[in-house]
Design a protein around this motif. Structure first.
Motif, PDB file in Angstrom:
ATOM      1  N   ARG A 168     -10.083  25.134  23.946  1.00  7.94           N
ATOM      2  CA  ARG A 168     -10.333  25.607  22.583  1.00  7.94           C
ATOM      3  C   ARG A 168     -11.652  26.389  22.597  1.00  7.94           C
ATOM      4  O   ARG A 168     -12.720  25.832  22.782  1.00  7.94           O
ATOM      5  CB  ARG A 168     -10.417  24.434  21.615  1.00  7.94           C
ATOM      6  CG  ARG A 168     -10.420  24.864  20.135  1.00  7.94           C
ATOM      7  CD  ARG A 168     -10.446  23.660  19.214  1.00  7.94           C
ATOM      8  NE  ARG A 168      -9.202  22.920  19.227  1.00  7.94           N
ATOM      9  CZ  ARG A 168      -8.153  23.216  18.484  1.00  7.94           C
ATOM     10  NH1 ARG A 168      -8.171  24.264  17.669  1.00  7.94           N
ATOM     11  NH2 ARG A 168      -7.054  22.457  18.545  1.00  7.94           N
ATOM     12  N   PHE A 226     -12.034  29.640  20.419  1.00  9.21           N
ATOM     13  CA  PHE A 226     -12.252  30.409  19.193  1.00  9.21           C
ATOM     14  C   PHE A 226     -12.069  29.557  17.925  1.00  9.21           C
ATOM     15  O   PHE A 226     -12.842  29.690  16.983  1.00  9.21           O
ATOM     16  CB  PHE A 226     -11.295  31.606  19.158  1.00  9.21           C
ATOM     17  CG  PHE A 226     -11.456  32.529  20.320  1.00  9.21           C
ATOM     18  CD1 PHE A 226     -12.407  33.531  20.299  1.00  9.21           C
ATOM     19  CD2 PHE A 226     -10.654  32.399  21.456  1.00  9.21           C
ATOM     20  CE1 PHE A 226     -12.562  34.398  21.377  1.00  9.21           C
ATOM     21  CE2 PHE A 226     -10.798  33.255  22.535  1.00  9.21           C
ATOM     22  CZ  PHE A 226     -11.768  34.248  22.502  1.00  9.21           C
ATOM     23  N   SER A 227     -11.061  28.741  17.889  1.00 11.92           N
ATOM     24  CA  SER A 227     -10.756  27.953  16.696  1.00 11.92           C
ATOM     25  C   SER A 227     -11.568  26.673  16.666  1.00 11.92           C
ATOM     26  O   SER A 227     -12.231  26.308  17.649  1.00 11.92           O
ATOM     27  CB  SER A 227      -9.261  27.631  16.651  1.00 11.92           C
ATOM     28  OG  SER A 227      -8.876  26.907  17.813  1.00 11.92           O
ATOM     29  N   GLU A 274      -5.463  28.873  18.631  1.00 14.57           N
ATOM     30  CA  GLU A 274      -6.214  29.952  19.267  1.00 14.57           C
ATOM     31  C   GLU A 274      -5.525  31.302  19.061  1.00 14.57           C
ATOM     32  O   GLU A 274      -6.166  32.310  18.745  1.00 14.57           O
ATOM     33  CB  GLU A 274      -6.375  29.677  20.769  1.00 14.57           C
ATOM     34  CG  GLU A 274      -7.233  28.473  21.095  1.00 14.57           C
ATOM     35  CD  GLU A 274      -8.721  28.784  20.961  1.00 14.57           C
ATOM     36  OE1 GLU A 274      -9.275  29.453  21.853  1.00 14.57           O
ATOM     37  OE2 GLU A 274      -9.309  28.353  19.956  1.00 14.57           O
ATOM     38  N   TRP A 295      -5.954  32.339  15.453  1.00 11.01           N
ATOM     39  CA  TRP A 295      -7.327  32.776  15.187  1.00 11.01           C
ATOM     40  C   TRP A 295      -7.557  34.197  15.695  1.00 11.01           C
ATOM     41  O   TRP A 295      -8.133  35.033  14.989  1.00 11.01           O
ATOM     42  CB  TRP A 295      -8.307  31.809  15.862  1.00 11.01           C
ATOM     43  CG  TRP A 295      -9.729  31.946  15.382  1.00 11.01           C
ATOM     44  CD1 TRP A 295     -10.362  31.203  14.446  1.00 11.01           C
ATOM     45  CD2 TRP A 295     -10.698  32.924  15.844  1.00 11.01           C
ATOM     46  NE1 TRP A 295     -11.658  31.632  14.281  1.00 11.01           N
ATOM     47  CE2 TRP A 295     -11.895  32.690  15.117  1.00 11.01           C
ATOM     48  CE3 TRP A 295     -10.662  33.949  16.771  1.00 11.01           C
ATOM     49  CZ2 TRP A 295     -13.037  33.454  15.311  1.00 11.01           C
ATOM     50  CZ3 TRP A 295     -11.809  34.740  16.957  1.00 11.01           C
ATOM     51  CH2 TRP A 295     -12.977  34.477  16.236  1.00 11.01           C
ATOM     52  N   LEU A 296      -7.121  34.489  16.886  1.00  9.62           N
ATOM     53  CA  LEU A 296      -7.331  35.818  17.458  1.00  9.62           C
ATOM     54  C   LEU A 296      -6.608  36.900  16.657  1.00  9.62           C
ATOM     55  O   LEU A 296      -7.149  37.983  16.419  1.00  9.62           O
ATOM     56  CB  LEU A 296      -6.858  35.846  18.916  1.00  9.62           C
ATOM     57  CG  LEU A 296      -7.718  35.073  19.919  1.00  9.62           C
ATOM     58  CD1 LEU A 296      -7.011  35.007  21.269  1.00  9.62           C
ATOM     59  CD2 LEU A 296      -9.090  35.712  20.074  1.00  9.62           C
ATOM     60  N   HIS A 318      -8.257  37.325  13.055  1.00 10.83           N
ATOM     61  CA  HIS A 318      -9.557  37.993  13.063  1.00 10.83           C
ATOM     62  C   HIS A 318      -9.518  39.342  13.774  1.00 10.83           C
ATOM     63  O   HIS A 318     -10.569  39.915  14.077  1.00 10.83           O
ATOM     64  CB  HIS A 318     -10.604  37.083  13.702  1.00 10.83           C
ATOM     65  CG  HIS A 318     -10.940  35.886  12.861  1.00 10.83           C
ATOM     66  ND1 HIS A 318     -11.892  35.911  11.864  1.00 10.83           N
ATOM     67  CD2 HIS A 318     -10.426  34.626  12.853  1.00 10.83           C
ATOM     68  CE1 HIS A 318     -11.969  34.721  11.284  1.00 10.83           C
ATOM     69  NE2 HIS A 318     -11.093  33.915  11.863  1.00 10.83           N
ATOM     70  N   TYR A 375      -8.710  40.335  16.786  1.00 13.35           N
ATOM     71  CA  TYR A 375      -9.224  40.434  18.146  1.00 13.35           C
ATOM     72  C   TYR A 375      -8.210  41.082  19.084  1.00 13.35           C
ATOM     73  O   TYR A 375      -8.590  41.646  20.097  1.00 13.35           O
ATOM     74  CB  TYR A 375      -9.596  39.051  18.674  1.00 13.35           C
ATOM     75  CG  TYR A 375     -11.020  38.639  18.339  1.00 13.35           C
ATOM     76  CD1 TYR A 375     -11.924  38.332  19.343  1.00 13.35           C
ATOM     77  CD2 TYR A 375     -11.458  38.554  17.027  1.00 13.35           C
ATOM     78  CE1 TYR A 375     -13.229  37.956  19.051  1.00 13.35           C
ATOM     79  CE2 TYR A 375     -12.758  38.174  16.711  1.00 13.35           C
ATOM     80  CZ  TYR A 375     -13.643  37.874  17.731  1.00 13.35           C
ATOM     81  OH  TYR A 375     -14.931  37.505  17.425  1.00 13.35           O
ATOM     82  N   LYS A 426     -14.860  43.727  19.084  1.00 11.77           N
ATOM     83  CA  LYS A 426     -15.018  42.351  18.621  1.00 11.77           C
ATOM     84  C   LYS A 426     -15.857  41.507  19.585  1.00 11.77           C
ATOM     85  O   LYS A 426     -16.373  40.451  19.203  1.00 11.77           O
ATOM     86  CB  LYS A 426     -13.640  41.700  18.442  1.00 11.77           C
ATOM     87  CG  LYS A 426     -12.835  42.239  17.275  1.00 11.77           C
ATOM     88  CD  LYS A 426     -13.417  41.778  15.954  1.00 11.77           C
ATOM     89  CE  LYS A 426     -12.540  42.179  14.782  1.00 11.77           C
ATOM     90  NZ  LYS A 426     -13.070  41.682  13.489  1.00 11.77           N
ATOM     91  N   PHE A 427     -15.977  41.957  20.832  1.00 15.64           N
ATOM     92  CA  PHE A 427     -16.685  41.164  21.833  1.00 15.64           C
ATOM     93  C   PHE A 427     -18.107  41.657  22.071  1.00 15.64           C
ATOM     94  O   PHE A 427     -18.779  41.196  22.989  1.00 15.64           O
ATOM     95  CB  PHE A 427     -15.889  41.161  23.146  1.00 15.64           C
ATOM     96  CG  PHE A 427     -14.538  40.536  23.001  1.00 15.64           C
ATOM     97  CD1 PHE A 427     -14.373  39.168  23.107  1.00 15.64           C
ATOM     98  CD2 PHE A 427     -13.419  41.318  22.713  1.00 15.64           C
ATOM     99  CE1 PHE A 427     -13.127  38.582  22.945  1.00 15.64           C
ATOM    100  CE2 PHE A 427     -12.165  40.745  22.558  1.00 15.64           C
ATOM    101  CZ  PHE A 427     -12.020  39.371  22.669  1.00 15.64           C
ATOM    102  N   ARG A 441     -16.008  34.977  26.250  1.00 15.46           N
ATOM    103  CA  ARG A 441     -14.972  34.993  25.207  1.00 15.46           C
ATOM    104  C   ARG A 441     -13.906  36.048  25.508  1.00 15.46           C
ATOM    105  O   ARG A 441     -12.725  35.842  25.236  1.00 15.46           O
ATOM    106  CB  ARG A 441     -15.609  35.227  23.830  1.00 15.46           C
ATOM    107  CG  ARG A 441     -16.324  33.986  23.298  1.00 15.46           C
ATOM    108  CD  ARG A 441     -17.190  34.326  22.092  1.00 15.46           C
ATOM    109  NE  ARG A 441     -16.440  34.654  20.910  1.00 15.46           N
ATOM    110  CZ  ARG A 441     -15.994  33.777  20.009  1.00 15.46           C
ATOM    111  NH1 ARG A 441     -16.213  32.482  20.185  1.00 15.46           N
ATOM    112  NH2 ARG A 441     -15.336  34.172  18.940  1.00 15.46           N
ATOM    113  N   ALA A 465      -9.993  35.230  25.973  1.00 15.66           N
ATOM    114  CA  ALA A 465      -8.967  35.899  25.167  1.00 15.66           C
ATOM    115  C   ALA A 465      -7.878  36.492  26.063  1.00 15.66           C
ATOM    116  O   ALA A 465      -6.684  36.345  25.789  1.00 15.66           O
ATOM    117  CB  ALA A 465      -9.608  36.996  24.315  1.00 15.66           C
TER     118      ALA A 465
END
Length: 938
Positions: free
Chosen positions: A24, A26-27, A126, A129-130, A133, A135, A383-384, A395, A399
């Protein structure tokens, strides 16, 4: 007919092992990703810019407040499923993401991808979330099909195969049609078909592949016109040693000449026009597959043999340089053909024992076996980027790991349009992870696109992405088994992995940001090789760079794929309708990164807002201009800047790159030869070019051939006669029109003779005493004197409409929504006010009411029993127009309309089939910034 993956399910069940843990990253445990964002309701309404007709409306859709109106419009119109107005219609981003994520999670659980049930839950959180947002995003077919009652097609890219038999050729037509029907594109190589210079077994002459291309092109055009919202996308490849290669090379250039001739005759030859079907080969991108042998012959000035398809004998010897010149000349004339470098492609082939790579998808980024497919996804690089302008390596790697896992899961449940494609895809599990927003990332970090630092950063990120993807693929192989074709190709696959690793070792970084990414990439390649040499790899292909047109807008990316920033000024849609002009937010971030104080940043931003570029911006050092170079307009990136960027990242991609090298209208055939030759030298796999205005674009005339053209003025007698001036009386009727073109405001007063006929024009533009004001006064006098000496208004209209220069863009005139310049607008307005219907229709100039009538009835003219002619009066005036809406409050139909003309986009981009606005380049295709439709690439 779709192919069920039953065989794959049985194979997957047999191979199940321990599954994989899902960290885990991102979330937040115990908190659903939806509960971490603020949601709001929006109304999505789209209108056709030509007619004002509402073409789509869905009110109260739900999106996070951080999503732009443009992104929510594209998702609502393109990806929400169910009939609008019914309970089945999706109305929230939550429904869309849930539909996809739940399908992936269930399939992952069924096929043993997760070590525990808790890992499955983490995977779902996850992934949600990606996506939530922005990503990353899956390719369009995933959003269209996954979790619906439709076949679960997840691939956007297909490669077909055709042999030298009539049965195979007819099957090619059928398979292409099935793929087009599903909204995807396909490519194939026609080189197995014998040439027109060879004999059939019956003794007759063969038709040759070009003749069969006509049938396939007609099929694609028919499917498109049968209700598809975008043109059918296809790639046709022919080997350079095919005896019909010269005919193939010149095919589209000849058709382009035909288009020009027909347009001059008054036919509607726009991409969606009713008469474009009369020309051929318009639904395909053409590419020549060149070999090292041929390119060496070009370099050395030798002859080159064209070989029979049946027995390989040399049918004809040609001069290699002359043929290469013909290829470049055709590309100069019409942008086709592109080149694909055969030996380079196959030198990086992971499955050589299963067959050569002979073709690509329509945009040339997916290259693998015949009868195969690839599903794509793209990561939003910006985003990164941390607040301190460093790249978040950890990250980003996490991803990529999760995305590759999800993409591989999709093959386990996917359906395919043909049995052969299904079998090959499940056996080789080709994936295509890529990225978007590279151009924005480079600018934000203070790197010029055409600079050593920019290329180094791009190469390091690409190496890290592909290294992490293949490392995860090796881990998946350890848990679930390698792809079925791996055992046969183990030696070749390992060889290519080592080539990638060696290229990574050879990469020389420029600064600390690059160095940190490169160090992480090196570790990923080492780990991937270590695991892969023991367990194999789950996927024959992992990465490529797609155009990311529609999904790039879904992620609110400033730039798509590998492209540089398109312009420094964008037009942002507002929630309540309308738009506002803004300078790209990456500009102030880049200026701060370069060390400029806030007052200097504000001054540069104000300059860009006014001028659209940084040239002569107050306080900006000239050495920093390159950071803000863009794809088009002033300080456009040089063609070789694009080629060098592609060459920098190509060694770190499994597939190729969808990108067109843009050249100015003044580019020569020599320039294109250099681009194509250097692309080969630098190790690219494929390359396409586009010279501005080389193709016929927006219609110069929408008139139909049956319209009567206004009679030409009487011929001038042989003996020269002095023109007599017909002066206007002291009092005469006139019309004053206020107008706005591309933000520039002005006034036009047009005075007429009492017995009808325009006699004078006065233009007010710019401040009194300014150079612009003086020039416009002089121009007005010149036009007025000409009119009073008998020069027909029609002559002026023909000369000055379609003249292109700034300011240009959206107007506040409901009859002329777009203008290519002030002159273009003025003379279109004068034509509508003072020319007869027949005279202006021959030039394609219509009112909004007439265009609306044509959409409804197929005719611009009113019914014969309705007299549209105004009764003759002593002071004739044009038909009253609706009050012009205020520029500041009127709903702007499309940011693309403004962006295209105000920032210098290629004038010959096609109109969007969905909403009617002009599209802009994205890779080798076009994309609509208003609704997300593409001209063929998902």
């Amino acid at each position: 007919m779709s192919v069920t993956p039953e065989a794959s399910r049985k194979s997957g069940s047999a191979r199940r092992r321990q599954g994989l843990p899902v960290p885990r990253v991102f979330s937040t445990a115990g908190v659903h990703p939806y509960d971490e964002v603020t949601w709001e309701r929006r109304d999505v309404v789209q209108t056709n810019w030509k007619s004002g007709e509402t073409i789509f409306e869905q009110r109260g859709v739900e999106f996070p407040s951080t999503w732009s109106m443009n992104a929510s419009t594209i998702v609502t119109t393109k990806y929400f499923r169910g009939a609008v107005g019914t309970e089945a219609r999706e109305s929230s981003l939550r429904q869309l993401i849930d539909r996809v994520v739940r399908t992936y999670t269930a399939a992952g659980t069924e096929h043993g991808y997760f070590a525990t049930a808790e890992d499955a839950t983490t995977f779902a959180d996850e992934l949600t979330w990606l996506l939530l947002h922005q990503y990353f995003a899956f390719n369009s077919p995933v959003w269209f099909n996954v979790g619906t009652s439709s076949p679960q097609q997840v691939s956007a890219c297909f490669i077909l195969s055709v042999d030298d038999t009539m049965e195979s050729i007819l099957n090619w037509y059928r398979e292409e049609g099935l793929i087009f029907k599903g909204g995807s594109g396909a490519g194939l190589n026609l080189s197995r078909i014998r040439s027109s210079k060879e004999l059939l077994s019956s003794g007759g002459a063969a038709s040759g592949p070009i003749s069969f291309m006509r049938g396939a092109d007609a099929s694609a055009g028919t499917i498109k016109s049968g209700g598809a919202t975008r043109r059918a996308a296809k790639m046709v490849v022919l080997d350079v040693d095919h005896p019909d290669i010269e005919e193939f090379v010149e095919t589209k250039a000849r058709e382009e000449d035909k288009i020009r001739a027909l347009r001059e005759a008054g036919f509607d030859m726009d991409l969606g026009g009713r008469d474009i079907v009369s020309v051929q080969y318009q639904n395909a991108n053409n590419s020549v597959r060149v070999t090292d042998e041929f390119m060496n012959a070009v370099e050395e000035g030798r002859s080159f043999g064209l070989r029979a398809r049946q027995d390989g004998r040399v049918v004809e010897e040609v001069d290699a340089k002359t043929l290469f010149r013909k290829i470049a000349k055709a590309a100069w004339e019409c942008a086709d053909p592109g080149l694909q470098y055969d030996d380079t492609i196959n030198a990086w082939h992971t499955s050589p024992e299963s067959g050569r790579i002979t073709a690509s998808n329509p945009c040339s980024e997916y290259m693998h076996l015949d009868n195969s497919s690839c599903n794509l996804s793209s990561v939003n690089l910006l985003k990164f980027l941390r607040d301190d302008d460093t790249f978040d390596v950890a990250r980003f790697t996490a991803a990529v790991e999760l995305i590759i896992t999800a993409m591989d899961i999709s093959i386990s449940f996917a359906d395919f349009p043909t049995e052969a494609i299904g079998e090959t895809t499940r056996a080789y599990r080709q994936l295509g992870i890529g990225y978007a927003n590279l151009g924005a990332l480079l600018m934000a970090t203070g790197h010029g696109y055409d600079s050593d630092g920019g290329r180094s950063l791009a190469a390091a990120i690409t190496s890290l992405m592909t290294g992490a993807a293949y490392r995860r693929s090796a881990e998946l192989a350890a848990a679930l088994g390698p792809y079925e074709g791996y055992a046969r190709n183990a030696v070749g696959h390992q060889r290519v992995m080592r080539k990638h690793a060696v290229a990574n070792d050879d990469l020389r970084t420029v600064d600390e940001v690059d160095a940190a990414i490169h160090a992480a990439a090196t570790e990923e390649w080492r780990a991937g090789l270590r695991i892969g040499e023991k367990s194999g790899w789950r996927n024959a292909q992992a990465s490529l760079l797609a155009p990311t047109g529609t999904i790039g807008f879904m992620m609110d990316c400033d730039t798509t794929g590998i492209e540089p920033d398109f312009s420094l000024v964008k037009f942002k849609k507002l929630v309540g309708g309308g738009s506002m002009q803004i300078v790209n937010q990456t500009v102030p971030r880049a200026l701060r990164r370069l060390g400029y104080a806030e007052d200097a940043v504000e001054a540069v931003v104000e300059h860009i807002a006014e001028h659209g570029n940084v040239v002569d911006a107050p306080g900006l050092s000239r050495e920093h201009y390159e950071v803000f170079d863009t794809a088009m307009g002033r300080r456009a990136i040089a063609p070789m800047g694009h080629v060098k960027m592609m060459a920098a990242v190509q060694p770190f991609l499994s597939g190729a790159i969808s990108k067109t090298v843009n050249l100015p209208e003044t580019a020569t055939v020599d320039d294109i030869e250099k681009v194509y030759f250097d692309g080969w030298k630098l190790g690219l796999k494929a390359l396409a070019v586009y010279r501005d205005n080389c193709k016929v674009g927006q219609p110069l005339s929408d008139g139909r051939t049956e319209k009567k053209v206004a009679p030409a003025p009487a011929p001038v007698p042989d003996a020269p006669q002095k023109a007599v001036r017909k002066r206007l009386p002291k009092q005469r009727p006139s019309i004053t029109t206020s107008f706005t073109v591309g933000g520039a405001e002005g006034y036009m007063t047009a005075g007429s003779y009492p017995d009808d006929g325009l006699g004078e024009v006065f233009l007010k533009l710019g401040k009194q005493g300014s150079t612009l004001s003086g020039v416009m006064d002089a121009f007005s006098i010149a036009v007025s004197v000409g009119l009073q000496h008998g020069v027909p208004l029609e002559t002026y209209v023909r000369k000055f409409t379609n003249l292109r220069f700034e300011p240009a863009g959206l107007t506040d005139d409901p009859d002329i929504r777009m203008a290519q310049s002030i002159m273009d607008y003025i003379f279109r307005r004068l034509a509508l006010d003072h020319l007869s219907f027949e005279a202006r229709s021959s030039m394609g100039i219509y009112t909004t009411a007439e265009r609306t009538r044509n959409l409804e009835t197929g005719s611009y003219e009113a019914p014969e029993d309705v007299d549209l002619e105004a009764p003759e009066t002593e002071s004739p005036a044009p038909a009253a127009a609706a009050p012009y809406p205020s520029r500041r409050t009127d709903t702007v139909h499309s940011s693309a309309e403004l962006l295209e003309l105000q920032q210098g986009q290629a004038a010959d981009a096609p109109l969007c089939f969905s909403c009617g606005t002009k599209m802009r380049p994205s890779g080798t295709c076009y994309v609509c910034e208003s609704c997300g439709s593409t001209s063929g690439c998902s």
